[in-house]
Design a protein around this motif. Sequence first.
Motif, PDB file in Angstrom:
ATOM      1  N   GLY A 140      73.968 -62.461  51.941  1.00 22.95           N
ATOM      2  CA  GLY A 140      75.221 -63.134  52.259  1.00 22.95           C
ATOM      3  C   GLY A 140      75.597 -64.152  51.208  1.00 22.95           C
ATOM      4  N   LEU A 192      83.036 -61.987  50.767  1.00 19.63           N
ATOM      5  CA  LEU A 192      83.041 -62.017  52.222  1.00 19.63           C
ATOM      6  C   LEU A 192      84.135 -62.930  52.770  1.00 19.63           C
ATOM      7  N   PRO A 193      84.579 -62.676  54.001  1.00 16.79           N
ATOM      8  CA  PRO A 193      85.514 -63.597  54.659  1.00 16.79           C
ATOM      9  C   PRO A 193      84.811 -64.918  54.956  1.00 16.79           C
ATOM     10  N   GLY A 236      81.626 -64.851  56.844  1.00 20.37           N
ATOM     11  CA  GLY A 236      80.615 -63.905  56.373  1.00 20.37           C
ATOM     12  C   GLY A 236      79.261 -64.528  56.118  1.00 20.37           C
ATOM     13  N   LEU A 292      77.585 -65.806  59.295  1.00 24.34           N
ATOM     14  CA  LEU A 292      77.120 -64.663  60.073  1.00 24.34           C
ATOM     15  C   LEU A 292      75.814 -64.117  59.509  1.00 24.34           C
ATOM     16  N   SER A 293      75.702 -64.090  58.175  1.00 24.40           N
ATOM     17  CA  SER A 293      74.461 -63.601  57.559  1.00 24.40           C
ATOM     18  C   SER A 293      73.277 -64.501  57.929  1.00 24.40           C
TER      19      SER A 293
END
Length: 329
Positions: free
Chosen positions: A111, A118-119, A122, A125-126
């Motif tokens: 990530g 990534l948004p 992102g 979330l990773s």
Amino acid sequence: MAGRISHSHNTPAGVVGLGHRLLPAAPVGLRRTHKLSLCRVAGKEVESKPVAVEYPHEDANGNGGFFPTRDPGSFPNVEVAKPSEEVPEEDEYDPLRDGPLRYLGYANECGEAFAAWLPPFGVPLSYAIAIGYVFTDTGDKFFKALKKAEKELGNAQDNDVDVGKLTKLLAGERALDTVVWQLLASVAIPGATIHVIVAITHALLISGLHLDTPDDVLPAAAAFFATVAATLSVPVDTVSTIVEKSVPTFCGLAAIPFIVHPIDETVHAILNVSMRPFARQFLCQQGGSAAGLKMCECSKMEEDFPILEENTSLVEAFRASFDEANKDH
């Protein structure tokens, strides 16, 4: 995103299983004035005898692929010193450590490497995926350690030992060791390292090629961008943006296999001179010694934790644990 080999050498008394001689005596200022109580636990002398241990391993050939295997080690080593019958070691398949699920532990590093693509949610979330893997692995190791402790302590019933309490403490220590090691070695430190690598690469790329000022882009870079843009029939700015995002991402991904083992070994050494010896002694005081656990033997404790050796400084103990872990790689 979570084993050790023992070697036989003529090392100083109590320092067993290390593949080198410890450093010369440290200056007085680096030596500890307070030593942990070692050989007498719960008012009784602990029998000493060497025991083999394993610490981080990959596969049978020592290979872990692009994403190396991580293992915080077999803590606690729940072995009874004199069982009524031998309990064979179980070499079982661990889907969280040996299978593809282990790649979830690298989610935050990937990530960080792909942050530019990534948004906004992102990267967080990773990290959520990696931390979720860590807690899943922690729970798994808790129940496995509990099962093993119940099985082996069944051979060491003692009226002075609360076996139920001891088994839970052993499993809890294994879970604590796993979660602390994993959060440091698999999440926090590698994630921060990849983040820094990506940031530095991006800064050097921007300053070196002057991508932040299109009119001042280096002639060679401008010519390359123009050629690629013409070939792909896309705007030059698009090519420039792709390069700006791709190079740091590539550098971040390429760094992962090189940072894993140094970080793992460093965290292993840190825990071996801090949390682990205190946790081990606590377990031995709470009935581990009375139950005859091998992990509570004087020589075994010194083998696992050089910090407990009377004449070993903090620096020497850290170096010993680091080198021990490094021998497998």
